[in-house]
Scaffold this active site. Structure first.
Site, PDB file in Angstrom:
ATOM      1  N   SER A 217       0.971  -1.226   0.074  1.00  0.00           N
ATOM      2  CA  SER A 217      -0.052   0.219  -0.027  1.00  0.00           C
ATOM      3  C   SER A 217       0.914   1.151  -0.066  1.00  0.00           C
ATOM      4  CB  SER A 217      -0.972  -0.195   1.251  1.00  0.00           C
ATOM      5  OG  SER A 217      -1.425   1.178   1.494  1.00  0.00           O
TER       6      SER A 217
ATOM      7  N   TYR B 284      -1.086  -0.937  10.487  1.00  0.00           N
ATOM      8  CA  TYR B 284      -1.281  -1.262   9.221  1.00  0.00           C
ATOM      9  C   TYR B 284      -0.220  -0.933   8.429  1.00  0.00           C
ATOM     10  CZ  TYR B 284      -3.253  -1.069   4.559  1.00  0.00           C
ATOM     11  OH  TYR B 284      -3.716  -1.332   2.987  1.00  0.00           O
TER      12      TYR B 284
END
Length: 324
Positions: free
Chosen positions: A160, A185
């Site tokens: 990401s 994350y």
């Protein structure tokens, strides 16, 4: 120094779809494993790869859900795999190795999204890190014999743009001292890129190349709770009515567009001879070390030097050998 980290360039754009990327690419006779290949981006990547002729194995913890999701995808099959369970990972790899099939592409796609509370696997590892990084680390190493057999295999790990700002908490990987969902994350996504860098360094001379792919920001259909919708609205990802905003130029993509960079890394011949790099918009991303804030009109997602740091990559590999 990652010498390959610069655009090729390719004929694709931020708006290209998985079908665009694989147009004219024949994957007949190619075996591909994709973890989490039944949900949203994973399903579209599975569909596109299978449509190009590949035999796709969807590895999923929930095989009933996965079978239902890919029932309409010719060329895809489902096998059980729980990335947080070493025994499950080893069993999956043992079944694959026993089959004698070479593995041409391993797509490490499965991940945990934000969880409001700190969650751990059975070994005490934070669940995002366990699923997105440690599980794939163990799986990739267990499948190395099959990848070597393919003579030119690829390992594509879905990361990401959060890898730009994600930090590895070397002294507190499990967030025992103050859990933050966004930081957890980001750590897992930074780990995906560092893993790619070190895997390619270790395996390129054996014919295995590694890539990390940022698919873009893909919201897709809900359900989403009100707090998440509010956060999406603040970031310009949904409009005032809760509808998804699509603007590929700023990274806001459809599922078909988001899957493009995944299948590009997994199968595009344009990447032959390249490896250890971070991909964006179906190309190798540029390196941009400027500090760029997240706004509704800008979602920074280019590569930066920190996420490609070779020393951090080696260190993470050594830590992961102990934890996975």
């Amino acid at each position: 120094m990652i010498t390959d980290q610069h655009p090729l360039p390719t004929p694709f754009t931020a708006a290209s779809t998985a079908a665009d990327v694989l147009h004219g690419v024949d994957l007949s006779g190619r075996n591909i494993v994709i973890t989490g290949g039944h949900g949203r981006l994973g399903r579209e990547a599975s569909r596109a790869l299978a449509a190009a002729g590949a035999a796709v194995t969807v590895a999923s913890r929930d095989t009933d859900r996965a079978n239902a999701a890919v029932a309409g995808v010719p060329g895809a099959r489902v096998e059980q795999l729980d990335l947080t369970d070493p025994a499950s990972i080893d069993a999956f790899a043992a079944r694959w190795t026993a089959s004698g099939r070479p593995l041409h592409s391993l797509v490490n796609n499965a991940a945990m999204l934000f969880t409001p509370d700190r969650r751990l696997d059975a070994r005490g590892n934070e669940l995002s890190f366990s699923t997105a990084h440690l599980g794939h680390f163990r799986l990739t190493r267990a499948l190395l014999p099959a990848l070597l057999e393919a003579r030119g295999a690829r390992v594509l790990t879905v990361t990401s743009g959060a890898a730009r700002v994600g930090q590895i908490r070397w002294d507190d990987l499990a967030f025992a001292d103050g859990y933050d969902a966004g930081a957890a994350y980001g750590q897992s996504k930074r780990a995906n890129v560092l893993f790619t860098v070190e895997l390619d360094r270790r395996s390129a001379d054996q014919g295995i190349r590694a890539f990390a792919a940022h698919p873009g920001v893909v919201i897709g259909p809900g359900p989403h709770d009100e707090s998440r919708i509010a956060a999406y609205r603040e970031q310009g990802l949904v409009d005032e009515y809760g509808s998804t905003v699509i603007d590929p130029a700023t990274g806001k993509k459809t599922i078909e567009q988001g899957a493009a960079t995944i299948v590009f890394g997994a199968a595009s011949p344009l990447l032959d001879g390249v490896g250890g790099v971070y991909l964006k918009d179906s190309d190798v991303a540029v390196v941009d070390d400027e500090v760029r804030p997240l706004t509704a009109d800008s979602i920074p997602s280019d590569a930066n030097s920190a996420m490609l740091d070779v020393d951090d990559a080696r260190r993470l590999w050594e830590v992961s050998e102990q934890l996975a």
